[in-house]
Design a protein around this motif. Structure first.
Motif, PDB file in Angstrom:
ATOM      1  N   ALA A 268      -3.193 -25.902  45.911  1.00 20.38           N
ATOM      2  CA  ALA A 268      -2.505 -25.055  46.888  1.00 20.38           C
ATOM      3  C   ALA A 268      -2.816 -23.583  46.637  1.00 20.38           C
ATOM      4  O   ALA A 268      -3.080 -22.811  47.566  1.00 20.38           O
ATOM      5  CB  ALA A 268      -1.005 -25.296  46.816  1.00 20.38           C
ATOM      6  N   ALA A 269      -2.812 -23.204  45.357  1.00 19.16           N
ATOM      7  CA  ALA A 269      -3.085 -21.806  45.023  1.00 19.16           C
ATOM      8  C   ALA A 269      -4.515 -21.439  45.404  1.00 19.16           C
ATOM      9  O   ALA A 269      -4.763 -20.352  45.937  1.00 19.16           O
ATOM     10  CB  ALA A 269      -2.862 -21.576  43.532  1.00 19.16           C
ATOM     11  N   ALA A 270      -5.450 -22.359  45.150  1.00 21.08           N
ATOM     12  CA  ALA A 270      -6.850 -22.073  45.473  1.00 21.08           C
ATOM     13  C   ALA A 270      -7.028 -21.870  46.969  1.00 21.08           C
ATOM     14  O   ALA A 270      -7.713 -20.954  47.415  1.00 21.08           O
ATOM     15  CB  ALA A 270      -7.735 -23.199  44.979  1.00 21.08           C
ATOM     16  N   LYS A 271      -6.370 -22.716  47.729  1.00 21.20           N
ATOM     17  CA  LYS A 271      -6.489 -22.603  49.182  1.00 21.20           C
ATOM     18  C   LYS A 271      -5.927 -21.260  49.646  1.00 21.20           C
ATOM     19  O   LYS A 271      -6.541 -20.551  50.444  1.00 21.20           O
ATOM     20  CB  LYS A 271      -5.731 -23.755  49.838  1.00 21.20           C
ATOM     21  CG  LYS A 271      -5.965 -23.816  51.335  1.00 21.20           C
ATOM     22  CD  LYS A 271      -5.215 -24.981  51.950  1.00 21.20           C
ATOM     23  CE  LYS A 271      -5.160 -24.809  53.457  1.00 21.20           C
ATOM     24  NZ  LYS A 271      -3.941 -25.344  54.037  1.00 21.20           N
ATOM     25  N   ALA A 272      -4.770 -20.901  49.112  1.00 23.16           N
ATOM     26  CA  ALA A 272      -4.159 -19.636  49.503  1.00 23.16           C
ATOM     27  C   ALA A 272      -5.052 -18.460  49.111  1.00 23.16           C
ATOM     28  O   ALA A 272      -5.244 -17.527  49.895  1.00 23.16           O
ATOM     29  CB  ALA A 272      -2.788 -19.499  48.846  1.00 23.16           C
ATOM     30  N   ALA A 273      -5.620 -18.528  47.905  1.00 30.10           N
ATOM     31  CA  ALA A 273      -6.431 -17.399  47.441  1.00 30.10           C
ATOM     32  C   ALA A 273      -7.681 -17.241  48.290  1.00 30.10           C
ATOM     33  O   ALA A 273      -8.086 -16.126  48.606  1.00 30.10           O
ATOM     34  CB  ALA A 273      -6.807 -17.578  45.985  1.00 30.10           C
ATOM     35  N   SER A 274      -8.293 -18.375  48.674  1.00 38.35           N
ATOM     36  CA  SER A 274      -9.539 -18.253  49.423  1.00 38.35           C
ATOM     37  C   SER A 274      -9.269 -17.694  50.818  1.00 38.35           C
ATOM     38  O   SER A 274     -10.162 -17.160  51.452  1.00 38.35           O
ATOM     39  CB  SER A 274     -10.258 -19.597  49.503  1.00 38.35           C
ATOM     40  OG  SER A 274      -9.512 -20.483  50.291  1.00 38.35           O
TER      41      SER A 274
ATOM     42  N   VAL B  37      -2.084 -13.566  49.713  1.00 38.76           N
ATOM     43  CA  VAL B  37      -1.733 -13.082  48.380  1.00 38.76           C
ATOM     44  C   VAL B  37      -0.288 -13.409  48.006  1.00 38.76           C
ATOM     45  O   VAL B  37       0.008 -13.728  46.853  1.00 38.76           O
ATOM     46  CB  VAL B  37      -1.992 -11.566  48.284  1.00 38.76           C
ATOM     47  CG1 VAL B  37      -1.627 -11.057  46.911  1.00 38.76           C
ATOM     48  CG2 VAL B  37      -3.445 -11.273  48.571  1.00 38.76           C
ATOM     49  N   ILE B  38       0.618 -13.345  48.986  1.00 35.06           N
ATOM     50  CA  ILE B  38       2.026 -13.616  48.686  1.00 35.06           C
ATOM     51  C   ILE B  38       2.188 -14.989  48.035  1.00 35.06           C
ATOM     52  O   ILE B  38       2.890 -15.149  47.035  1.00 35.06           O
ATOM     53  CB  ILE B  38       2.858 -13.573  49.997  1.00 35.06           C
ATOM     54  CG1 ILE B  38       2.738 -12.204  50.658  1.00 35.06           C
ATOM     55  CG2 ILE B  38       4.302 -13.938  49.733  1.00 35.06           C
ATOM     56  CD1 ILE B  38       3.544 -11.129  50.042  1.00 35.06           C
ATOM     57  N   THR B  39       1.485 -15.982  48.572  1.00 34.32           N
ATOM     58  CA  THR B  39       1.590 -17.336  48.030  1.00 34.32           C
ATOM     59  C   THR B  39       1.000 -17.416  46.628  1.00 34.32           C
ATOM     60  O   THR B  39       1.632 -17.957  45.723  1.00 34.32           O
ATOM     61  CB  THR B  39       0.855 -18.325  48.959  1.00 34.32           C
ATOM     62  OG1 THR B  39       1.330 -18.131  50.281  1.00 34.32           O
ATOM     63  CG2 THR B  39       1.089 -19.747  48.524  1.00 34.32           C
ATOM     64  N   VAL B  40      -0.203 -16.881  46.455  1.00 31.02           N
ATOM     65  CA  VAL B  40      -0.822 -16.992  45.127  1.00 31.02           C
ATOM     66  C   VAL B  40       0.011 -16.274  44.084  1.00 31.02           C
ATOM     67  O   VAL B  40       0.167 -16.751  42.965  1.00 31.02           O
ATOM     68  CB  VAL B  40      -2.240 -16.395  45.082  1.00 31.02           C
ATOM     69  CG1 VAL B  40      -3.078 -17.176  44.109  1.00 31.02           C
ATOM     70  CG2 VAL B  40      -2.893 -16.378  46.428  1.00 31.02           C
ATOM     71  N   LEU B  41       0.538 -15.110  44.461  1.00 26.55           N
ATOM     72  CA  LEU B  41       1.333 -14.357  43.492  1.00 26.55           C
ATOM     73  C   LEU B  41       2.546 -15.162  43.051  1.00 26.55           C
ATOM     74  O   LEU B  41       2.919 -15.135  41.881  1.00 26.55           O
ATOM     75  CB  LEU B  41       1.785 -13.027  44.098  1.00 26.55           C
ATOM     76  CG  LEU B  41       0.769 -11.905  43.982  1.00 26.55           C
ATOM     77  CD1 LEU B  41       1.267 -10.663  44.675  1.00 26.55           C
ATOM     78  CD2 LEU B  41       0.487 -11.605  42.525  1.00 26.55           C
TER      79      LEU B  41
ATOM     80  N   PHE C  45     -17.077 -17.584  37.171  1.00 25.69           N
ATOM     81  CA  PHE C  45     -17.502 -16.871  38.374  1.00 25.69           C
ATOM     82  C   PHE C  45     -17.982 -17.853  39.438  1.00 25.69           C
ATOM     83  O   PHE C  45     -17.585 -17.784  40.608  1.00 25.69           O
ATOM     84  CB  PHE C  45     -18.615 -15.883  38.007  1.00 25.69           C
ATOM     85  CG  PHE C  45     -19.029 -15.013  39.132  1.00 25.69           C
ATOM     86  CD1 PHE C  45     -18.355 -13.844  39.408  1.00 25.69           C
ATOM     87  CD2 PHE C  45     -20.087 -15.371  39.942  1.00 25.69           C
ATOM     88  CE1 PHE C  45     -18.729 -13.036  40.455  1.00 25.69           C
ATOM     89  CE2 PHE C  45     -20.472 -14.574  40.999  1.00 25.69           C
ATOM     90  CZ  PHE C  45     -19.789 -13.413  41.254  1.00 25.69           C
ATOM     91  N   ALA C  46     -18.822 -18.796  39.009  1.00 22.99           N
ATOM     92  CA  ALA C  46     -19.305 -19.808  39.954  1.00 22.99           C
ATOM     93  C   ALA C  46     -18.136 -20.626  40.481  1.00 22.99           C
ATOM     94  O   ALA C  46     -18.110 -21.014  41.658  1.00 22.99           O
ATOM     95  CB  ALA C  46     -20.326 -20.712  39.282  1.00 22.99           C
ATOM     96  N   GLY C  47     -17.147 -20.879  39.609  1.00 23.97           N
ATOM     97  CA  GLY C  47     -15.968 -21.626  40.030  1.00 23.97           C
ATOM     98  C   GLY C  47     -15.218 -20.897  41.125  1.00 23.97           C
ATOM     99  O   GLY C  47     -14.777 -21.507  42.103  1.00 23.97           O
ATOM    100  N   LEU C  48     -15.082 -19.585  40.976  1.00 27.34           N
ATOM    101  CA  LEU C  48     -14.400 -18.813  42.014  1.00 27.34           C
ATOM    102  C   LEU C  48     -15.149 -18.924  43.334  1.00 27.34           C
ATOM    103  O   LEU C  48     -14.544 -19.135  44.390  1.00 27.34           O
ATOM    104  CB  LEU C  48     -14.276 -17.344  41.598  1.00 27.34           C
ATOM    105  CG  LEU C  48     -13.218 -17.003  40.568  1.00 27.34           C
ATOM    106  CD1 LEU C  48     -13.166 -15.513  40.320  1.00 27.34           C
ATOM    107  CD2 LEU C  48     -11.848 -17.485  41.014  1.00 27.34           C
TER     108      LEU C  48
ATOM    109  N   MET D 248      -8.075 -15.121  40.302  1.00 26.72           N
ATOM    110  CA  MET D 248      -8.189 -15.502  41.710  1.00 26.72           C
ATOM    111  C   MET D 248      -7.336 -14.585  42.580  1.00 26.72           C
ATOM    112  O   MET D 248      -7.760 -14.092  43.620  1.00 26.72           O
ATOM    113  CB  MET D 248      -7.640 -16.919  41.820  1.00 26.72           C
ATOM    114  CG  MET D 248      -8.432 -17.881  42.606  1.00 26.72           C
ATOM    115  SD  MET D 248      -7.905 -19.547  42.161  1.00 26.72           S
ATOM    116  CE  MET D 248      -6.280 -19.620  42.872  1.00 26.72           C
ATOM    117  N   THR D 249      -6.096 -14.366  42.109  1.00 28.72           N
ATOM    118  CA  THR D 249      -5.166 -13.541  42.871  1.00 28.72           C
ATOM    119  C   THR D 249      -5.649 -12.108  42.983  1.00 28.72           C
ATOM    120  O   THR D 249      -5.677 -11.528  44.070  1.00 28.72           O
ATOM    121  CB  THR D 249      -3.796 -13.527  42.177  1.00 28.72           C
ATOM    122  OG1 THR D 249      -3.494 -14.838  41.773  1.00 28.72           O
ATOM    123  CG2 THR D 249      -2.736 -12.998  43.091  1.00 28.72           C
TER     124      THR D 249
END
Lengths: 371, 343
Positions: A326-332, A336-340, B272-275, B185-186
């Motif tokens: 979930a965090a990865a999806k939000a970050a991509s 930001v609010i969700t990841v934070l 980095f590649a993971g990001l 990531m954030t």
């Protein structure tokens, strides 16, 4: 080194107090650092902390920014972010007073990517990550220790070389590459282990009213509902993530165990034990291993915490609906609010878990408290 | 590292044989390190691989000549179709210039997709070749900046001690209190709208959360060295504090930190590649191995047919990281006296 029992007890208590006193400061630090990142956003982006949909109309937007004080000095906003604020809205003759925000009230804002409040998203995703952790911890830690001990005991023999190569290759394998390769072989190829958390048919059963969700951990709930088929289905989905996690963490655990064990085996007291005529088995199991495992205990604590905070990449590769994915999806999608909120949650878990690990460690190894 | 574990002055080789010209030129310690690196088969393999990657990065324009009037880091694409093409498929649309060696080797005038294409018809070969530069840049930049920050913080902390040390170490603890990947990531997501989509945001985000290990290691090494006899001796004869730190302590304390740095390059390249695998970082189509691999996620059920999307960038990434780790591992064994004779 001999310590009188009284001294040891006092120092243990002191140690615990010293560690626990640090916790509030660490928590303030964690929240401040996250808040700092939050303040790097524009007031418009920050308004997702308080409102469901960020309005496009500029006049409305200005009203919202003013209403929630998103242009106030940072310390006011920090306070509001921690404890919430009371907002009065007047629409015509109706005046509503409501309390909004405040991470300590459990209000973490609204997740744009998941279209629901962040707190709900967290509550829904946490059990999945917890379940994966439960099933990975033992194979991850025990396997790594076993390999490390084999390497050290069979030092410079073929077994050691194999362990070394295994370790360094595992250390060099990016988790997503390894995960994709496993998927290629066992899902696209053999069709044994699908990605995800549960099959569609099983999901239907779980969603049905006859199925009771006691713990939200599917395997345990399935057993409690006497549904072995669902239990097996959930297990089947966890095989690949657990293998991936195990392989990658083994590399680390075995390196630490191996070098620590090698060093212990060179100590004088081990020579003494051997000279006494003890069997090699006893020397290794009872004399060397307990001391050699000290650094591994720290590492093990870190492993559990690391697993619990959601393994971002592995969950993403396997479409496993945990916190990391979930965090990865939000970050991509730059939500930001969700990841934070995820970082905050994990930061809190980490701070608390580290204290527990440190205290346990000091209990197991008295030398720690003498620092 | 405690006092007993520090390197003892090694006098033995001098009495055994006279130093050769190389040893005289490099100095004994550097010579010993170099010798250790070239006599260990694992590190030789690592060095060869590393040399290969540096060659690929340097010769990228010759190996995979970019389209004219377009950034070489944008992977050229052969149309927009969804279905990946296997290695050796003919290049139909917008063909980049042929490399000079292609005709000599194959005798053909037609450029092909050497490693196939991913979904969206991005050419995998171009991504792998130009991605080498991205990976080298990311690994080196993150490690260098992280190590520099860490060395500064660690040295200041250990040198001044007292409340400065207290504050710096608590800040270090604080940065360590976060899950590394998630926080990076954030921060990357926070920085992207401000810096634009590109390598900069994830690189900075990773640097911000990469220095703590270096700071802690260097600090503890300096602290243990501070109590050694030769430092005491220098102090007794009245050497200035700054000179003691920079000439006597730092050169001896820095080695473990440098070893750590060499072992981190590979893992930062992975991160980095993971990001970019997760879709954080550069624009779609930027030459980056993580991004190439993320195309495989579109074809989860048919990976057996489209193995080349994973195989080429995946193997390249693993070999890249392996090369750094092999060298770093050997470096640690050579420089860490505890490991001497234990191999």
């Amino acid at each position: 080194m001999s310590l009188s029992p009284a001294f040891r007890e006092e120092s243990m208590l002191n140690y615990i107090i010293r560690r626990v006193v640090m916790v509030p400061f660490l928590l303030i630090g964690v929240t401040l650092l996250i808040f700092l990142m939050l303040m790097a956003l524009t007031p418009v982006e920050r308004s997702a902390l308080y409102v469901r949909d960020v309005p496009r109309n500029e006049r409305v937007l200005e009203g919202i920014i003013k209403k929630y004080g998103l242009n106030d000095p940072w310390h006011k906003q920090y306070w509001r972010w921690l404890f919430g604020t009371t907002v009065t809205t007047t629409e015509g003759d109706v005046t509503t007073v409501e309390r909004v925000g405040g991470i300590f009230r459990g209000d973490l804002g609204y997740s744009r990517t998941a279209s629901q409040p962040v707190a709900e998203l967290l509550a829904r995703r946490f059990p999945a990550s917890l379940e994966l952790t439960l099933y990975s911890v033992l194979p991850v830690i025990a396997g790594g220790i076993l390999l490390g001990v084999i390497g050290a005991v069979r030092h410079n023999k073929p077994a050691d070389h194999i362990v070394r190569v295994f370790g360094i290759v595992g250390w060099s394998f990016p988790d997503f590459v390894f995960g994709l390769l496993l998927l290629m072989a066992f899902y696209a190829g053999a069709g044994w282990f699908p990605p995800g958390r549960i099959s569609d048919w099983a999901n239907k059963v779980i969603m049905s009213p006859e199925f009771h969700n006691y713990t939200k951990l599917i395997t345990i709930d399935a057993l409690l509902n006497l549904r072995v088929d669902i239990f097996l289905d959930a297990l089947r989905h966890m095989v690949l993530p657990v293998i991936t996690l195990a392989y990658l963490w083994w590399a680390l655990t075995l390196r630490v165990t191996r070098s620590s064990m090698l060093e212990t085996l060179r100590q004088d007291y081990i020579t003494t034990a051997r000279a006494k005529g003890l069997s090699e088995r006893t020397v290794i199991r009872q004399h060397a291993l307990p001391n050699a495992l000290m650094p591994v205990v720290t590492l093990g604590g870190g492993t559990v915490v690391g697993l619990l905070s959601g393994v971002v990449i592995i969950e993403t590769v396997y479409n496993y609906p945990g916190m990391g994915a979930a965090a990865a999806k939000a970050a991509s999608q730059l939500d930001v609010i969700t990841v934070l909120a995820f970082v905050l949650f994990n930061g809190l878990i980490l701070v608390l878990a580290n204290v527990v690990v440190d205290i346990l460690y000091a209990y197991v190894d008295p030398r720690v408290r003498l620092d | 590292m405690t006092a007993q574990e520090m390197p003892m002055p090694t006098l033995a080789p001098r009495t055994r044989r006279p130093p050769n010209w190389l040893e005289r030129w490099l100095g004994h310690d550097v010579y010993r390190t170099m010798k250790g690196l070239v006599t260990n088969p694992m590190s030789v393999a690592g060095l060869v691989l590393l040399g290969l990657f540096i060659f690929i990065a340097a010769a990228a324009p010759l190996l995979a000549p970019p389209l004219p009037n377009s950034s070489p880091y944008n992977i050229p694409r052969d149309g927009y179709g969804d279905v990946p093409k296997p290695p050796g498929a003919e290049w139909k649309l917008r063909q980049p210039p042929l490399p000079f060696w292609w005709k000599a080797v194959t005798g053909k005038d037609q450029w092909v997709h050497l490693m196939g294409t991913a979904s969206g018809q991005w050419d995998i070969y171009y991504g792998v070749i130009w991605g080498t530069r991205t990976a080298l840049f990311a690994g080196l930049a993150i490690t260098l900046c992280g190590a520099l920050i860490g060395i500064t913080v660690g040295a200041i902390s250990a040198y001044y001690g007292g409340w400065v040390d207290m504050v710096f170490m608590r800040i270090t603890d604080l940065f360590m209190a976060f899950p590394f990947l998630l926080t990076a990531m954030t921060l990357s997501a926070v920085l992207t709208p401000r810096l634009g989509k590109g390598l900069l945001a994830p690189t900075i985000a990773l640097i911000v959360f990469s220095w703590m290990g270096f700071a802690r290691l260097l600090r503890s090494d300096i602290l243990s060295l501070r109590e050694r006899e030769y430092v005491l001796a220098a102090r007794v004869i009245g050497v200035r504090d700054s000179r003691i730190l920079f000439r006597h302590i730092l050169p001896n304390a820095i080695f473990p930190t440098l070893v750590l740095a060499s072992m981190r390059i590979g893992s930062y390249a992975i991160t980095f590649a993971g990001l970019s695998f997760l879709g954080i970082g550069a624009e779609v189509g930027f030459a980056d191995w993580g991004q190439l691999l993320s195309f495989a996620r579109d074809w989860m059920t048919q990976l057996r047919d489209y193995w080349y999307i994973i195989a080429f960038p995946g193997v390249t990434l693993v070999l890249f990281v392996l090369s750094w780790n092999l060298v770093g591992d050997a470096l640690r064994d050579v420089l860490d006296p505890r490991m001497q004779g234990s191999r």
